[in-house]
Design a protein around this motif. Sequence first.
Motif, PDB file in Angstrom:
ATOM      1  N   LEU A   1      46.019  49.372  41.644  1.00 19.50           N
ATOM      2  CA  LEU A   1      47.056  49.626  40.646  1.00 19.50           C
ATOM      3  C   LEU A   1      46.378  49.808  39.291  1.00 19.50           C
ATOM      4  N   ASN A   2      46.702  50.904  38.628  1.00 16.16           N
ATOM      5  CA  ASN A   2      46.099  51.218  37.334  1.00 16.16           C
ATOM      6  C   ASN A   2      47.014  50.897  36.155  1.00 16.16           C
ATOM      7  N   HIS A   3      48.227  50.453  36.456  1.00 16.09           N
ATOM      8  CA  HIS A   3      49.197  50.142  35.404  1.00 16.09           C
ATOM      9  C   HIS A   3      49.843  48.793  35.693  1.00 16.09           C
TER      10      HIS A   3
ATOM     11  N   THR B   1      44.349  36.934  32.234  1.00 13.80           N
ATOM     12  CA  THR B   1      43.570  37.271  33.420  1.00 13.80           C
ATOM     13  C   THR B   1      43.213  38.748  33.536  1.00 13.80           C
ATOM     14  N   ASP B   2      43.619  39.563  32.575  1.00 14.45           N
ATOM     15  CA  ASP B   2      43.420  41.015  32.678  1.00 14.45           C
ATOM     16  C   ASP B   2      44.200  41.586  33.854  1.00 14.45           C
ATOM     17  N   SER B   3      45.466  41.222  33.932  1.00 18.44           N
ATOM     18  CA  SER B   3      46.409  41.790  34.909  1.00 18.44           C
ATOM     19  C   SER B   3      46.081  41.422  36.353  1.00 18.44           C
ATOM     20  N   HIS B   4      46.055  40.133  36.632  1.00 19.65           N
ATOM     21  CA  HIS B   4      45.930  39.692  38.015  1.00 19.65           C
ATOM     22  C   HIS B   4      47.080  40.239  38.845  1.00 19.65           C
ATOM     23  N   ILE B   5      46.760  40.634  40.060  1.00 19.47           N
ATOM     24  CA  ILE B   5      47.779  41.209  40.938  1.00 19.47           C
ATOM     25  C   ILE B   5      48.869  40.189  41.252  1.00 19.47           C
ATOM     26  N   ASP B   6      48.534  38.881  41.278  1.00 19.23           N
ATOM     27  CA  ASP B   6      49.547  37.899  41.666  1.00 19.23           C
ATOM     28  C   ASP B   6      50.577  37.641  40.581  1.00 19.23           C
TER      29      ASP B   6
ATOM     30  N   GLU C   1      38.188  36.309  41.402  1.00 21.65           N
ATOM     31  CA  GLU C   1      39.232  35.295  41.299  1.00 21.65           C
ATOM     32  C   GLU C   1      40.296  35.542  42.350  1.00 21.65           C
ATOM     33  N   GLY C   2      40.776  34.451  42.947  1.00 19.39           N
ATOM     34  CA  GLY C   2      41.776  34.585  44.000  1.00 19.39           C
ATOM     35  C   GLY C   2      43.043  35.273  43.557  1.00 19.39           C
ATOM     36  N   GLY C   3      43.399  35.126  42.289  1.00 16.50           N
ATOM     37  CA  GLY C   3      44.611  35.762  41.793  1.00 16.50           C
ATOM     38  C   GLY C   3      44.496  37.260  41.613  1.00 16.50           C
ATOM     39  N   SER C   4      43.286  37.776  41.777  1.00 21.05           N
ATOM     40  CA  SER C   4      43.069  39.212  41.546  1.00 21.05           C
ATOM     41  C   SER C   4      43.188  40.055  42.805  1.00 21.05           C
ATOM     42  N   ILE C   5      43.377  39.404  43.969  1.00 22.65           N
ATOM     43  CA  ILE C   5      43.444  40.159  45.231  1.00 22.65           C
ATOM     44  C   ILE C   5      44.618  39.689  46.073  1.00 22.65           C
ATOM     45  N   GLU C   6      45.203  40.631  46.789  1.00 24.61           N
ATOM     46  CA  GLU C   6      46.253  40.367  47.761  1.00 24.61           C
ATOM     47  C   GLU C   6      45.844  40.996  49.086  1.00 24.61           C
ATOM     48  N   SER C   7      46.039  40.262  50.182  1.00 21.51           N
ATOM     49  CA  SER C   7      45.699  40.763  51.514  1.00 21.51           C
ATOM     50  C   SER C   7      46.952  40.890  52.368  1.00 21.51           C
ATOM     51  N   ASP C   8      47.036  41.986  53.124  1.00 25.01           N
ATOM     52  CA  ASP C   8      48.142  42.133  54.058  1.00 25.01           C
ATOM     53  C   ASP C   8      47.795  41.575  55.439  1.00 25.01           C
TER      54      ASP C   8
ATOM     55  N   LEU D   1      45.124  44.705  47.983  1.00 20.27           N
ATOM     56  CA  LEU D   1      45.841  45.233  46.819  1.00 20.27           C
ATOM     57  C   LEU D   1      45.293  44.542  45.580  1.00 20.27           C
ATOM     58  N   THR D   2      44.940  45.329  44.558  1.00 16.68           N
ATOM     59  CA  THR D   2      44.350  44.754  43.362  1.00 16.68           C
ATOM     60  C   THR D   2      44.645  45.645  42.164  1.00 16.68           C
ATOM     61  N   THR D   3      44.114  45.266  40.999  1.00 18.32           N
ATOM     62  CA  THR D   3      44.293  46.062  39.787  1.00 18.32           C
ATOM     63  C   THR D   3      42.939  46.478  39.236  1.00 18.32           C
ATOM     64  N   SER D   4      42.871  47.687  38.743  1.00 17.46           N
ATOM     65  CA  SER D   4      41.631  48.175  38.154  1.00 17.46           C
ATOM     66  C   SER D   4      41.327  47.460  36.846  1.00 17.46           C
TER      67      SER D   4
END
Length: 339
Positions: free
Chosen positions: A193-195, A203-208, A144-151, A157-160
């Motif tokens: 990120l684990n927390h 979403t189970d903690s989407h990075i966004d 899912e797009g909300g689960s990843i961030e790109s620099d 950057l994402t969450t476990s």
Amino acid sequence: MFFLPPEWHPQSAVQLTWPHKGTDWSYMLDEVNECFIEIAREISSRQKLLVVCKNQAEVQELLTDCNMENIVFSEQDSNDTWARDHGGITVLDNGGPVILDFGFNGWGSKFRSDKDNIITKVLCDAEIFNPEVGYKDHNDFILEGGSIESDGKGTILTTSECLLSESRNPQFSKTQIEDYLKTWLGAQRVLWLNHGYLSGDDTDSHIDTLARFCNENTIAYVKCSDSEDEHFEALSKMESELKDFKTKEGVPYKLVALPMADPLFFENERLPATYANFLIINSAVLLPFYGSKKDKEAQRILQSVFPDREVIGINCTSLTKQHGSLHCVTMQYPEGVIS
């Protein structure tokens, strides 16, 4: 060589998948339409807007204050409206855009997603995108797009909690998932990120919802300062993790703390309101507002991070009632995808 552009990369369009009576928005359609109209107005005044909708004529009637010359319609059915997660993820391959159509299973089979999961393929088959835009079917991998961030420089950057979820890709180990991201998104490294979580989030903690790249050296994140708040411990641990992260050059990231949104409740349930769910578009940043005095504080902070873009607040209280916010209902396409 694939390259996942950052959100601040020049864009050709942003996608909205419009609510309709057959979605979970049916009981509050007028309310959520007002939010979508406001988002559409701000985007279409600056760049192309792709509107996926069940009934084009009905949606067109709502958009009279928008720049209709900048709006492209695709009439098709949908289960819901979260374009960030069912939309195609665009990578650049030697400068040319390629749409990667990953599988979407309703955040781990929590909700129906059969109609949403074919939207990107329908868009490609209908030639909504420019002829030179490539397409690759990745429906065998849930992403899912909300689960990843790109620099934009090879860091994801994402969450476990999300990417390692047993309901996404249980057949793959963490190392295999990293290898997949390196192969198809051009990642050179993955920061996990684990927390961190938000109450009411599906979403189970989407990075966004938690932490966002603002540029290759800056990460904005949600900070909870109230030790009595249920999020305090998890978000404090997330903050510590972010402080330990370093850029590819070995320098600590510039961290920008966004305020924790005041608690919002609906039907006795706390909603996942977050200022991290902003959208970067050409010349502007669209920031979710929640009818709180903290709205302006978040706007002021982000304006200092994006001095060359106007930070515009949009009331997204309605979106939180279905457990999302502004970034969640949008998906950007880099330049070259839509004319």
